[in-house]
Every structure is written in C-alpha cells, then in structure tokens.
Design a protein around this motif. Sequence first.
Motif, mmCIF file in Angstrom:
data_model
loop_
_atom_site.group_PDB
_atom_site.id
_atom_site.type_symbol
_atom_site.label_atom_id
_atom_site.label_comp_id
_atom_site.label_asym_id
_atom_site.label_seq_id
_atom_site.Cartn_x
_atom_site.Cartn_y
_atom_site.Cartn_z
ATOM 1 N N PRO A 130 0.684 -1.339 -0.024
ATOM 2 C CA PRO A 130 0.011 0.013 0.073
ATOM 3 C C PRO A 130 0.811 1.263 0.032
ATOM 4 O O PRO A 130 2.042 1.188 0.420
ATOM 5 C CB PRO A 130 -0.810 -0.202 1.435
ATOM 6 C CG PRO A 130 -0.683 -1.442 1.876
ATOM 7 C CD PRO A 130 0.669 -2.008 1.053
ATOM 8 N N VAL A 131 0.331 2.413 -0.499
ATOM 9 C CA VAL A 131 1.105 3.748 -0.787
ATOM 10 C C VAL A 131 1.514 4.023 0.812
ATOM 11 O O VAL A 131 2.727 4.508 1.051
ATOM 12 C CB VAL A 131 -0.071 4.637 -1.110
ATOM 13 C CG1 VAL A 131 0.944 5.975 -1.290
ATOM 14 C CG2 VAL A 131 -0.297 4.268 -2.760
ATOM 15 N N LYS A 132 0.754 4.026 1.952
ATOM 16 C CA LYS A 132 1.027 4.459 3.232
ATOM 17 C C LYS A 132 2.479 3.721 3.547
ATOM 18 O O LYS A 132 3.216 4.201 4.225
ATOM 19 C CB LYS A 132 -0.064 4.281 4.145
ATOM 20 C CG LYS A 132 -1.163 5.425 4.054
ATOM 21 C CD LYS A 132 -1.984 5.146 4.729
ATOM 22 C CE LYS A 132 -3.314 6.369 4.717
ATOM 23 N NZ LYS A 132 -4.284 6.230 5.852
ATOM 24 N N GLU A 133 2.464 2.200 3.556
ATOM 25 C CA GLU A 133 3.500 1.540 3.841
ATOM 26 C C GLU A 133 4.945 2.015 3.051
ATOM 27 O O GLU A 133 5.795 2.097 3.656
ATOM 28 C CB GLU A 133 3.100 0.162 3.730
ATOM 29 C CG GLU A 133 4.056 -0.853 4.525
ATOM 30 C CD GLU A 133 3.629 -2.391 4.393
ATOM 31 O OE1 GLU A 133 4.273 -3.151 4.976
ATOM 32 O OE2 GLU A 133 2.612 -2.457 3.967
ATOM 33 N N LYS A 134 4.915 2.250 1.763
ATOM 34 C CA LYS A 134 5.728 2.511 1.124
ATOM 35 C C LYS A 134 6.301 3.962 1.512
ATOM 36 O O LYS A 134 7.536 4.071 1.585
ATOM 37 C CB LYS A 134 5.290 2.841 -0.354
ATOM 38 C CG LYS A 134 5.119 1.501 -1.268
ATOM 39 C CD LYS A 134 4.876 1.878 -2.664
ATOM 40 C CE LYS A 134 4.524 0.607 -3.470
ATOM 41 N NZ LYS A 134 4.200 0.890 -4.578
ATOM 42 N N LEU A 135 5.549 4.818 1.827
ATOM 43 C CA LEU A 135 5.820 6.102 2.446
ATOM 44 C C LEU A 135 6.647 5.983 3.678
ATOM 45 O O LEU A 135 7.684 6.644 4.118
ATOM 46 C CB LEU A 135 4.613 7.144 2.606
ATOM 47 C CG LEU A 135 4.263 7.785 1.172
ATOM 48 C CD1 LEU A 135 2.876 8.487 1.430
ATOM 49 C CD2 LEU A 135 5.202 8.706 0.511
ATOM 50 N N LEU A 136 6.227 5.111 4.377
ATOM 51 C CA LEU A 136 6.611 4.844 5.815
ATOM 52 C C LEU A 136 7.923 4.194 5.569
ATOM 53 O O LEU A 136 8.763 4.889 6.393
ATOM 54 C CB LEU A 136 5.839 3.740 6.535
ATOM 55 C CG LEU A 136 6.386 3.269 8.012
ATOM 56 C CD1 LEU A 136 6.266 4.548 9.021
ATOM 57 C CD2 LEU A 136 5.732 2.102 8.613
#
Length: 140
Positions: A38-44
Amino acid sequence: MAYTRGNLAVKEKADERGYKAQRYRETTKVVTRRAPLPVKEKLLYMVTVLFCAAVMGGLLWQNASLYNVKRQMYNLNTDIQAISAEIKELTIQKEKLEEQIPQKAAELGYVEPVDEGFMIEVPANAKTGGNEDEITTARK
C-alpha cells in the motif's frame, strides 16, 4: 460399487470397471500473487530510510568538524613549538648582544659614570618663572 469382504469403501480396480488407467498425471501448480504494498506503507519505509540517512549524514558532518578542530589544534601546537624554539634562540642572541654592550660603548667613546644613579638638569627658576639662565642639578 462392489462389496468386498464387508467393506464398501474399498476402491475398485480399474480393470474391473472397464477402462484403462491414465498414462499421464495431471498436476496443477498453485501460483500465489503478492499484492503490491500500500502507498502508506511505501511512504513509511521511504521516510524511515531517509531518517536513517539523515542521522548518518549528521554523524558524518560532526565527525568531519571534530577532525578539523583536532587538526587545527595539532597545527597550533606545532606552531607553538616552532615559535618557542625561535624565542629561545632570540633570547640567547639577546644575551650575547648584551654582553657586547660595554665593549661597543667603549669603542664609541662612552664612559661609565663614577657615581651611582643619574643626573637631571633642571632650570632654577622653572617653577617660579624667573631667570632661565641658571641651571641647578638634582640627584636621584
């Protein structure tokens, strides 16, 4: 289905059923597809990596500045040692020149005073505003 010795769960032989056994075996391969992150996990993950890189960069910067300070201290210490050696040489040279003062003075015609101390010539009427032709001497 045949009844074999009181057991109905026995498998029939293929010959008895009338058709031959298969010569090949069907196999299936299970393909599991990973779902994308997911995008949020990539950003994290990206923020975590950037934070670690920033911390390492800060430590490297601090190390470099500390190295520069230590190098300047070393250079100053070597300069101090060189100047100290020069001061010692100049002190020795000064002492040698001081020893030569009486000899040079005698060559130039100077004589040492007989009495200790020094003489000051003061006009007699300097404070009173009188005659300036009179000169008195004072000893200290």
